[in-house]
Design a protein around this motif. Sequence first.
Motif, PDB file in Angstrom:
ATOM      1  N   PRO A 136      12.616 103.503  26.883  1.00 19.29           N
ATOM      2  CA  PRO A 136      12.000 104.604  27.634  1.00 19.29           C
ATOM      3  C   PRO A 136      10.529 104.363  28.005  1.00 19.29           C
ATOM      4  CG  PRO A 136      13.301 105.483  25.825  1.00 19.29           C
ATOM      5  CD  PRO A 136      13.238 103.984  25.637  1.00 19.29           C
ATOM      6  N   ARG A 137       9.856 103.455  27.332  1.00 20.65           N
ATOM      7  CA  ARG A 137       8.456 103.124  27.642  1.00 20.65           C
ATOM      8  C   ARG A 137       8.341 102.059  28.738  1.00 20.65           C
ATOM      9  NH1 ARG A 137       6.194 100.989  22.622  1.00 20.65           N
ATOM     10  NH2 ARG A 137       4.325 100.741  23.877  1.00 20.65           N
ATOM     11  N   GLY A 138       9.489 101.601  29.263  1.00 17.33           N
ATOM     12  CA  GLY A 138       9.477 100.620  30.333  1.00 17.33           C
ATOM     13  C   GLY A 138       9.291  99.192  29.861  1.00 17.33           C
ATOM     14  N   ARG A 139       9.558  98.943  28.571  1.00 10.56           N
ATOM     15  CA  ARG A 139       9.439  97.597  28.014  1.00 10.56           C
ATOM     16  C   ARG A 139      10.832  97.020  27.782  1.00 10.56           C
ATOM     17  NH1 ARG A 139       4.572  95.982  25.878  1.00 10.56           N
ATOM     18  NH2 ARG A 139       2.903  97.434  26.317  1.00 10.56           N
ATOM     19  N   TYR A 140      10.877  95.675  27.765  1.00 15.91           N
ATOM     20  CA  TYR A 140      12.146  94.959  27.658  1.00 15.91           C
ATOM     21  C   TYR A 140      12.239  94.237  26.322  1.00 15.91           C
ATOM     22  CZ  TYR A 140      12.353  95.936  32.591  1.00 15.91           C
ATOM     23  OH  TYR A 140      12.380  96.581  33.799  1.00 15.91           O
ATOM     24  N   LEU A 141      13.444  94.211  25.775  1.00 12.16           N
ATOM     25  CA  LEU A 141      13.673  93.623  24.463  1.00 12.16           C
ATOM     26  C   LEU A 141      13.875  92.109  24.556  1.00 12.16           C
ATOM     27  CD1 LEU A 141      14.166  94.084  21.431  1.00 12.16           C
ATOM     28  CD2 LEU A 141      16.603  94.354  21.985  1.00 12.16           C
ATOM     29  N   LEU A 142      13.100  91.392  23.751  1.00 15.44           N
ATOM     30  CA  LEU A 142      13.292  89.954  23.577  1.00 15.44           C
ATOM     31  C   LEU A 142      13.648  89.684  22.125  1.00 15.44           C
ATOM     32  CD1 LEU A 142      10.354  88.297  25.560  1.00 15.44           C
ATOM     33  CD2 LEU A 142      12.770  88.413  26.202  1.00 15.44           C
ATOM     34  N   TRP A 168      12.892  82.507  22.681  1.00 11.27           N
ATOM     35  CA  TRP A 168      12.876  83.925  23.052  1.00 11.27           C
ATOM     36  C   TRP A 168      13.828  84.168  24.223  1.00 11.27           C
ATOM     37  CZ3 TRP A 168      10.854  87.605  20.113  1.00 11.27           C
ATOM     38  CH2 TRP A 168       9.914  87.234  19.162  1.00 11.27           C
ATOM     39  N   ASP A 169      14.719  85.131  24.050  1.00  7.75           N
ATOM     40  CA  ASP A 169      15.692  85.439  25.092  1.00  7.75           C
ATOM     41  C   ASP A 169      16.095  86.904  25.007  1.00  7.75           C
ATOM     42  OD1 ASP A 169      17.362  84.995  27.263  1.00  7.75           O
ATOM     43  OD2 ASP A 169      18.891  83.905  26.134  1.00  7.75           O
ATOM     44  N   ILE A 170      16.789  87.349  26.037  1.00  6.60           N
ATOM     45  CA  ILE A 170      17.342  88.697  26.053  1.00  6.60           C
ATOM     46  C   ILE A 170      18.681  88.688  25.316  1.00  6.60           C
ATOM     47  CG2 ILE A 170      16.088  89.422  28.117  1.00  6.60           C
ATOM     48  CD1 ILE A 170      18.508  88.679  29.796  1.00  6.60           C
ATOM     49  N   PRO A 171      19.167  89.848  24.856  1.00  8.30           N
ATOM     50  CA  PRO A 171      20.434  89.897  24.116  1.00  8.30           C
ATOM     51  C   PRO A 171      21.634  89.482  24.968  1.00  8.30           C
ATOM     52  CG  PRO A 171      19.210  91.955  23.879  1.00  8.30           C
ATOM     53  CD  PRO A 171      18.514  91.152  24.926  1.00  8.30           C
ATOM     54  N   GLY A 172      22.638  88.937  24.290  1.00 10.06           N
ATOM     55  CA  GLY A 172      23.881  88.602  24.964  1.00 10.06           C
ATOM     56  C   GLY A 172      24.602  87.450  24.312  1.00 10.06           C
ATOM     57  N   GLY A 173      25.724  87.068  24.902  1.00 12.04           N
ATOM     58  CA  GLY A 173      26.536  85.976  24.370  1.00 12.04           C
ATOM     59  C   GLY A 173      27.765  85.765  25.225  1.00 12.04           C
ATOM     60  N   LEU A 211       7.319  93.162  31.854  1.00  7.70           N
ATOM     61  CA  LEU A 211       7.749  92.018  32.660  1.00  7.70           C
ATOM     62  C   LEU A 211       6.612  91.010  32.802  1.00  7.70           C
ATOM     63  CD1 LEU A 211       9.840  93.699  35.491  1.00  7.70           C
ATOM     64  CD2 LEU A 211      10.697  92.389  33.534  1.00  7.70           C
ATOM     65  N   LYS A 212       5.384  91.500  32.936  1.00  4.27           N
ATOM     66  CA  LYS A 212       4.230  90.611  33.047  1.00  4.27           C
ATOM     67  C   LYS A 212       4.074  89.769  31.783  1.00  4.27           C
ATOM     68  CE  LYS A 212      -0.715  90.680  34.013  1.00  4.27           C
ATOM     69  NZ  LYS A 212      -1.889  91.497  34.283  1.00  4.27           N
ATOM     70  N   GLU A 213       4.212  90.398  30.611  1.00  2.00           N
ATOM     71  CA  GLU A 213       4.121  89.662  29.342  1.00  2.00           C
ATOM     72  C   GLU A 213       5.261  88.651  29.215  1.00  2.00           C
ATOM     73  OE1 GLU A 213       2.029  93.090  26.552  1.00  2.00           O
ATOM     74  OE2 GLU A 213       4.203  93.146  26.889  1.00  2.00           O
ATOM     75  N   MET A 214       6.437  89.038  29.673  1.00  2.00           N
ATOM     76  CA  MET A 214       7.587  88.141  29.585  1.00  2.00           C
ATOM     77  C   MET A 214       7.370  86.901  30.460  1.00  2.00           C
ATOM     78  SD  MET A 214      11.658  88.989  30.144  1.00  2.00           S
ATOM     79  CE  MET A 214      11.523  90.624  29.469  1.00  2.00           C
ATOM     80  N   ARG A 215       6.824  87.091  31.648  1.00  2.00           N
ATOM     81  CA  ARG A 215       6.609  85.974  32.578  1.00  2.00           C
ATOM     82  C   ARG A 215       5.685  84.897  32.020  1.00  2.00           C
ATOM     83  NH1 ARG A 215       6.366  90.197  36.406  1.00  2.00           N
ATOM     84  NH2 ARG A 215       8.166  90.132  37.758  1.00  2.00           N
ATOM     85  N   VAL A 216       4.714  85.299  31.197  1.00  2.00           N
ATOM     86  CA  VAL A 216       3.748  84.324  30.686  1.00  2.00           C
ATOM     87  C   VAL A 216       4.100  83.802  29.292  1.00  2.00           C
ATOM     88  CG1 VAL A 216       1.877  85.235  32.113  1.00  2.00           C
ATOM     89  CG2 VAL A 216       2.172  86.098  29.779  1.00  2.00           C
ATOM     90  N   PHE A 239      16.654  80.210  31.621  1.00  2.00           N
ATOM     91  CA  PHE A 239      17.510  80.947  32.552  1.00  2.00           C
ATOM     92  C   PHE A 239      17.005  82.380  32.748  1.00  2.00           C
ATOM     93  CE2 PHE A 239      20.140  77.581  30.697  1.00  2.00           C
ATOM     94  CZ  PHE A 239      20.383  76.857  31.851  1.00  2.00           C
ATOM     95  N   THR A 240      16.434  82.951  31.695  1.00  2.62           N
ATOM     96  CA  THR A 240      15.797  84.258  31.814  1.00  2.62           C
ATOM     97  C   THR A 240      14.563  84.141  32.710  1.00  2.62           C
ATOM     98  OG1 THR A 240      16.620  84.931  29.642  1.00  2.62           O
ATOM     99  CG2 THR A 240      14.727  86.142  30.507  1.00  2.62           C
ATOM    100  N   ARG A 241      13.788  83.097  32.490  1.00  2.00           N
ATOM    101  CA  ARG A 241      12.598  82.858  33.324  1.00  2.00           C
ATOM    102  C   ARG A 241      12.985  82.691  34.799  1.00  2.00           C
ATOM    103  NH1 ARG A 241       7.852  81.947  31.892  1.00  2.00           N
ATOM    104  NH2 ARG A 241       8.313  81.118  29.824  1.00  2.00           N
ATOM    105  N   GLU A 242      14.057  81.977  35.044  1.00  3.85           N
ATOM    106  CA  GLU A 242      14.512  81.759  36.421  1.00  3.85           C
ATOM    107  C   GLU A 242      14.784  83.081  37.135  1.00  3.85           C
ATOM    108  OE1 GLU A 242      18.704  80.313  37.998  1.00  3.85           O
ATOM    109  OE2 GLU A 242      17.553  78.619  37.198  1.00  3.85           O
ATOM    110  N   ILE A 243      15.392  84.026  36.440  1.00  8.29           N
ATOM    111  CA  ILE A 243      15.674  85.341  37.030  1.00  8.29           C
ATOM    112  C   ILE A 243      14.366  86.068  37.348  1.00  8.29           C
ATOM    113  CG2 ILE A 243      16.658  87.632  36.598  1.00  8.29           C
ATOM    114  CD1 ILE A 243      18.784  86.127  34.874  1.00  8.29           C
TER     115      ILE A 243
END
Length: 139
Positions: free
Chosen positions: A18-24, A39-44, A115-120, A127-131
């Motif tokens: 809800p704060r607009g942040r993404y989980l790594l 560091w990656d987003i959830p999944g499998g 998203l800005k923190e994730m990019r750097v 593959f996450t970076r590519e997106i």
Amino acid sequence: MAESIILQVGVKVFLKNPRGRYLLLERSPTRYPNVKNRWDIPGGRIFPGTPLLENIKREVFEETRLSMVSEPKLIAAQDIIRLPEKHIVRLTFLAETKGEPALDKEHLSYKWVTLKEMRVLKKLDEFTREILERDSSQF
């Protein structure tokens, strides 16, 4: 006679709070010794024969004990491995969640980032970076 290949599909989710942040999630070097960017987003991987949405929900819950509170939206499809004998495709989604994760044994830690923190982030999955670099207007 056609040669058979192994085809696997993976699902990943940019989970937004809800704060607009993404989980790594930080992958465990014990579980993933050959992965350099931890560091990656959830999944499998999906379970063949199981509906795609069920696979996404299962992977998110297994890794984080979180649920998605919005319908996941497909934002990217990528070839992860494309060899004559093996092909792996990754489908990446965007969904909302609430709460804090409880990690499984495959991950060491987590953090919520913009998203800005994730990019750097230096050790972000390629593959996450590519997106993120391709088109972030969908976020």
